[in-house]
Design a protein around this motif. Structure first.
Motif, short mmCIF file in Angstrom:
data_model
loop_
_atom_site.label_atom_id
_atom_site.label_comp_id
_atom_site.label_asym_id
_atom_site.label_seq_id
_atom_site.Cartn_x
_atom_site.Cartn_y
_atom_site.Cartn_z
N THR A 9 0.84 -1.20 0.00
CA THR A 9 0.00 0.00 0.00
C THR A 9 0.87 1.24 0.00
OG1 THR A 9 -1.75 -1.16 1.20
CG2 THR A 9 -1.79 1.25 1.25
N TYR A 10 0.52 2.19 -0.87
CA TYR A 10 1.27 3.43 -0.99
C TYR A 10 0.33 4.61 -0.72
CZ TYR A 10 4.45 0.44 -3.73
OH TYR A 10 5.27 -0.56 -4.15
N SER A 11 0.76 5.51 0.15
CA SER A 11 0.11 6.80 0.31
C SER A 11 1.03 7.86 -0.29
CB SER A 11 -0.14 7.10 1.79
OG SER A 11 -1.08 6.20 2.33
N PRO A 12 0.47 8.97 -0.76
CA PRO A 12 1.33 9.99 -1.38
C PRO A 12 2.40 10.49 -0.41
CG PRO A 12 -0.99 10.45 -1.82
CD PRO A 12 -0.96 9.36 -0.80
N ASP A 13 3.64 10.55 -0.88
CA ASP A 13 4.72 11.12 -0.08
C ASP A 13 4.67 12.64 -0.09
OD1 ASP A 13 6.60 8.78 0.77
OD2 ASP A 13 6.08 8.37 -1.31
N ARG A 14 4.12 13.18 -1.16
CA ARG A 14 3.99 14.63 -1.24
C ARG A 14 3.00 14.96 -2.36
NH1 ARG A 14 7.56 16.17 -5.56
NH2 ARG A 14 8.99 14.45 -6.10
N VAL A 15 2.60 16.20 -2.42
CA VAL A 15 1.79 16.69 -3.52
C VAL A 15 2.59 17.75 -4.26
CG1 VAL A 15 -0.40 16.18 -2.37
CG2 VAL A 15 0.63 18.45 -2.12
N ALA A 16 2.30 17.90 -5.54
CA ALA A 16 2.97 18.90 -6.36
C ALA A 16 1.93 19.82 -6.98
CB ALA A 16 3.81 18.23 -7.45
N GLY A 17 2.21 21.11 -7.01
CA GLY A 17 1.25 22.06 -7.52
C GLY A 17 0.42 22.65 -6.40
N ARG B 88 -0.59 17.22 -8.83
CA ARG B 88 -0.42 15.77 -8.81
C ARG B 88 -0.01 15.25 -7.44
NH1 ARG B 88 3.43 18.43 -11.50
NH2 ARG B 88 5.63 18.05 -11.06
N LEU B 89 -0.31 13.97 -7.25
CA LEU B 89 0.13 13.21 -6.09
C LEU B 89 1.41 12.48 -6.47
CD1 LEU B 89 -3.30 11.56 -5.16
CD2 LEU B 89 -2.46 13.83 -4.53
N VAL B 90 2.37 12.41 -5.54
CA VAL B 90 3.66 11.81 -5.82
C VAL B 90 3.92 10.69 -4.81
CG1 VAL B 90 6.14 12.19 -6.08
CG2 VAL B 90 4.53 14.01 -6.71
N TYR B 91 4.21 9.50 -5.34
CA TYR B 91 4.52 8.33 -4.52
C TYR B 91 5.95 7.90 -4.84
CZ TYR B 91 -0.64 7.98 -4.68
OH TYR B 91 -2.00 8.23 -4.64
N GLU B 92 6.83 7.94 -3.86
CA GLU B 92 8.19 7.45 -4.05
C GLU B 92 8.22 5.97 -3.66
OE1 GLU B 92 10.37 9.38 -5.33
OE2 GLU B 92 9.66 11.42 -4.90
N ILE B 93 8.77 5.12 -4.54
CA ILE B 93 8.79 3.68 -4.26
C ILE B 93 10.19 3.13 -4.49
CG2 ILE B 93 6.37 3.52 -4.97
CD1 ILE B 93 7.31 2.03 -7.47
N GLU B 94 10.46 2.00 -3.90
CA GLU B 94 11.75 1.33 -4.09
C GLU B 94 11.79 0.68 -5.47
OE1 GLU B 94 14.61 1.01 -2.37
OE2 GLU B 94 13.81 2.56 -1.03
N ILE C 68 5.75 6.91 -8.73
CA ILE C 68 4.41 6.91 -9.32
C ILE C 68 3.82 8.29 -9.09
CG2 ILE C 68 2.12 5.86 -9.32
CD1 ILE C 68 3.38 3.39 -7.98
N THR C 69 3.21 8.86 -10.11
CA THR C 69 2.49 10.12 -9.92
C THR C 69 1.09 9.97 -10.50
OG1 THR C 69 3.38 11.02 -11.99
CG2 THR C 69 4.54 11.57 -9.96
N ILE C 70 0.15 10.68 -9.91
CA ILE C 70 -1.22 10.77 -10.44
C ILE C 70 -1.50 12.25 -10.63
CG2 ILE C 70 -3.66 10.34 -10.05
CD1 ILE C 70 -2.91 7.90 -8.40
N ALA C 71 -1.62 12.67 -11.89
CA ALA C 71 -1.76 14.09 -12.22
C ALA C 71 -3.14 14.38 -12.80
CB ALA C 71 -0.69 14.49 -13.24
N VAL C 72 -3.68 15.54 -12.46
CA VAL C 72 -4.89 16.05 -13.10
C VAL C 72 -4.47 16.64 -14.44
CG1 VAL C 72 -6.73 17.78 -13.00
CG2 VAL C 72 -6.06 16.53 -10.93
N THR D 297 -8.63 6.61 -2.21
CA THR D 297 -8.01 5.75 -1.21
C THR D 297 -6.54 5.54 -1.55
OG1 THR D 297 -8.60 3.76 -2.45
CG2 THR D 297 -10.20 4.56 -0.82
N PRO D 298 -5.73 4.97 -0.63
CA PRO D 298 -4.33 4.69 -0.94
C PRO D 298 -4.20 3.77 -2.16
CG PRO D 298 -4.68 4.55 1.41
CD PRO D 298 -6.05 4.70 0.79
#
Length: 660
Positions: A4-12, A37-43, A132-136, A149-150
């Motif tokens: 499960t990943y929650s956003p590490d930060r938001v951009a914009g 956008r939402l930003v998820y840092e992953i290994e 991973i990013t999710i951008a509008v 949700t996460p």
């Protein structure tokens, strides 16, 4: 797995809140701008064993928004993207299959309120993805407010949502209209609906095409040789189509002239306030498409007015509406049979559906059985080969290999281990390079001729490799359209081959195949046609150009999306229509534009989720009068514009950022 990943930060300019959230474990986000956008840092490597990325979302408000989920290989490496949107006020489940990163498929199935997932960007290696990013990426003028949700990476396929949260209740009323929008022009009751349809049917025979036109809608001011079928002609100044009686013909067409406005409801049945009984009088309004159940509220509305005779009454009514609007052509995706029976000019599509494909929907064109498959593809033309009302046929529409950022030959190396076309690729490169070493040196890769013929590739291509593969893609496309065109002419030597309706101006590697067609067709969703590029294509191929799709929509009549080109309101749609059509008619290489579509799409979305205000009529058959009036004015002066006797209309509206 699962992870499960929650956003590490938001951009914009995203604002995050965790209170009053309608989804369990969700957060509420408000985005002000494109690319928030939402930003998820992953290994790196953490997605290697995953098969899906998933989360739930619920879009607030009443206008569409679109996101892109992106997988990044480092800061400057390749980036994969999957775009999607969602119904407003209805829980959606995002289910991204990670096989999509191989780029062998462009469009994925709509699932409930999760709409139109489209793959794009680069092919990525999941072992190297570290972010991973999710951008509008698309929105109206209002902020985008949604709950989510996460994000979960999982080996198991996530369950679909069958009973989604609907915080505002059902989305669609019994007539197929929105229940969450307010606008002028809503049909309030059955009496109003029935009276409108009865009046339109009663007046249908009173409508006629503009004066000074032939029975086909051609221009009676001039006449050339009559062949009994439509053909092309260059008069020394410009291209024309020519009608069966020899008159110049400029094709003002309307796509999707058919009795359906489908509301697809798989997984969202509770979003519809009324679904007919399958054994009752409204059974003709029920059906399936792409494996999903649907309610066709347009059909249901005609059944309300005319009972069992609804389809005949619809046919009379809609042909009357076409004459009233001044359209002289029934365009693609239509019930072309009603045009054939009425002697109304029409086009028809052929169905591309080959079993053996090498990249997306591109077939194995050098396989021994491809010519046999092409003959089967062309056989339906036998039914209409002697019909003078048919203008011509399309070989396809928006091939998905044309949406890729790579050529078919390049994509084939990653998606098809072995095939006849890869064997032909080897022969092509052996003629270009004298040895494995020569190939490897030219491409700056560890590669051999045998690697071109068999095996599934993983490494990224060099620029030199992409250039050579573009050259072979030209060979592939030329073979594709040569074989199809010859098969079609063997069945039907009388009608025009209208090409394949590209979605975008293709690269040079795709153009040579168009030398086998009579008309170059392309869908052009812009403020105006691409004058310089289309003129160049027409001159290069020595054929005219036909615009297969275009439209303008707005957000003022109870639909969540405008369509691909957006203006402010229905009056602006009229000005946009006149500007586009008359500008195209004035171009000497253009012989027609076919507007997409006759009807608005369903507020609940069609098979892929599109729900646009793009029609001349709404689901209750109410015309958009400013658009209708504008179209008639342009169609009445169409031939004077095409002949250069009058200047084209040039009072465009303000064009707005798209919401689709």
């Amino acid at each position: 797995m699962p992870v499960t990943y929650s956003p590490d930060r938001v951009a914009g300019d995203i604002v995050v809140a965790d209170s009053n959230v309608p989804l369990d474990d969700g957060s509420r986000y408000t985005a002000q701008s494109h690319e928030d956008r939402l930003v998820y840092e992953i290994e790196p490597g953490s997605l290697t064993d995953a098969r899906y990325l998933t989360c739930d979302l619920l879009l607030d408000g009443d206008h569409l928004a679109k996101w892109e989920l992106r997988l990044h290989e480092g800061e400057d490496g390749p980036t994969f993207g999957l775009r999607y949107s969602a119904l407003n006020q209805c829980q959606a489940r995002v289910r991204v299959p990670l096989t999509a990163t191989n780029q062998n498929r462009w469009k994925y199935d709509r699932e409930g309120a999760w709409l139109k997932p489209l793959a794009g960007g680069d092919r990525v290696n999941l072992e190297r993805v570290d972010r991973i990013t999710i951008a509008v990426i698309r929105k109206s003028d209002e902020p985008v407010r949604w709950c989510q949700t996460p994000l979960v990476a999982t080996e198991e396929e996530p369950d679909r949502v069958d009973s989604p949260a609907l915080p505002e209740g059902p989305l669609v009323d019994e007539f197929g209209q929105s229940r969450i929008h307010e606008w002028d022009g809503r049909t309030e009751d059955e009496g109003e609906l029935v009276e409108r349809l009865e009046t339109q049917h009663r007046e249908a025979n009173d409508h006629a095409l503009p004066d000074d036109t032939s029975q086909w809608g051609g221009w009676t001011d001039r006449q050339w040789e009559a062949t009994g079928f439509f053909r092309t002609h260059h008069d020394g100044d410009r291209w024309w189509l020519v009608d069966p009686d020899g008159h110049p013909f400029w094709s003002a067409g309307l796509d999707c002239v058919r009795a359906n406005v489908d509301s697809v409801y798989g997984g969202i049945a509770d979003a519809l306030s009324w679904i007919p009984d399958e054994d009752g009088p409204f059974a003709p309004a029920l059906g399936t498409t792409h494996g999903q159940p649907l309610v066709d509220y347009l059909t249901a509305n005609f059944v309300r007015a005319f009972g069992d005779d609804w389809h005949d009454r619809w046919t009379d009514t809609v042909l009357g509406q076409l004459r009233r609007l001044g359209f002289n052509t029934v365009g693609n995706w239509s019930e072309w049979e009603i045009a054939r029976d009425a002697g109304y000019p029409y086009v028809r599509p052929l169905r591309l559906d080959f079993d053996d494909t090498v990249y997306r929907d591109f077939p194995d064109v050098f396989a021994d059985d491809f010519e046999e498959a092409a003959a089967a593809f062309a056989e339906p033309l036998a039914e209409t080969r002697n019909d003078p009302a048919m203008i011509g046929y399309f070989l396809g529409n928006e091939p998905t290999w044309g949406f890729a950022d790579e050529t078919p030959a390049a994509g084939m190396l990653y998606t098809t281990e072995t095939c006849a076309t890869r064997s032909e690729l080897r022969s092509f490169m052996e003629a270009r390079y004298d040895s494995d070493a020569g190939l490897a040196d030219a491409w700056d890769m560890d590669v051999s001729f045998a690697d071109l013929e068999t095996g599934r590739w993983r490494e990224h291509l060099t620029d030199a490799a992409r250039t050579d593969l573009a050259d072979f893609s030209e060979v592939m496309v030329d073979e594709f359209y040569r074989v199809l065109s010859e098969a079609c002419r063997a069945v039907d030597p009388n009608h025009l081959n209208l090409g394949t309706r590209y979605a975008y101006v293709p690269g040079d590697w795709a153009l040579s195949g168009m030398s086998h067609v009579d008309v170059f067709s392309i869908n052009c969703y812009e403020e105006r046609v691409h004058a310089d590029r289309f003129a160049e294509i027409s001159e290069r191929l020595n054929v005219p150009v036909l615009i297969g799709e275009w439209h303008f929509g707005a957000l003022d009549v109870g639909l969540p999306a405008s369509g691909i080109c957006r203006v402010g309101d229905q009056s602006d749609r009229g000005d946009a229509y006149r500007t586009y059509l008359e500008d195209a008619a004035a171009k000497p290489w253009c012989v027609g534009t076919h507007y997409f579509t006759l009807y608005d799409q369903s507020v609940a979305g069609r098979f892929d989720g599109e729900n646009y205000n793009i029609g001349f009529l709404d689901v209750c058959h109410r015309p958009y009068d400013p658009l209708a009036t504008a179209a008639r004015k342009s169609h009445e002066r169409l031939y004077d514009v095409a002949a250069g006797r009058v200047e084209p209309y040039d009072d465009p509206p303000r064009y707005l950022s798209t919401v689709h």
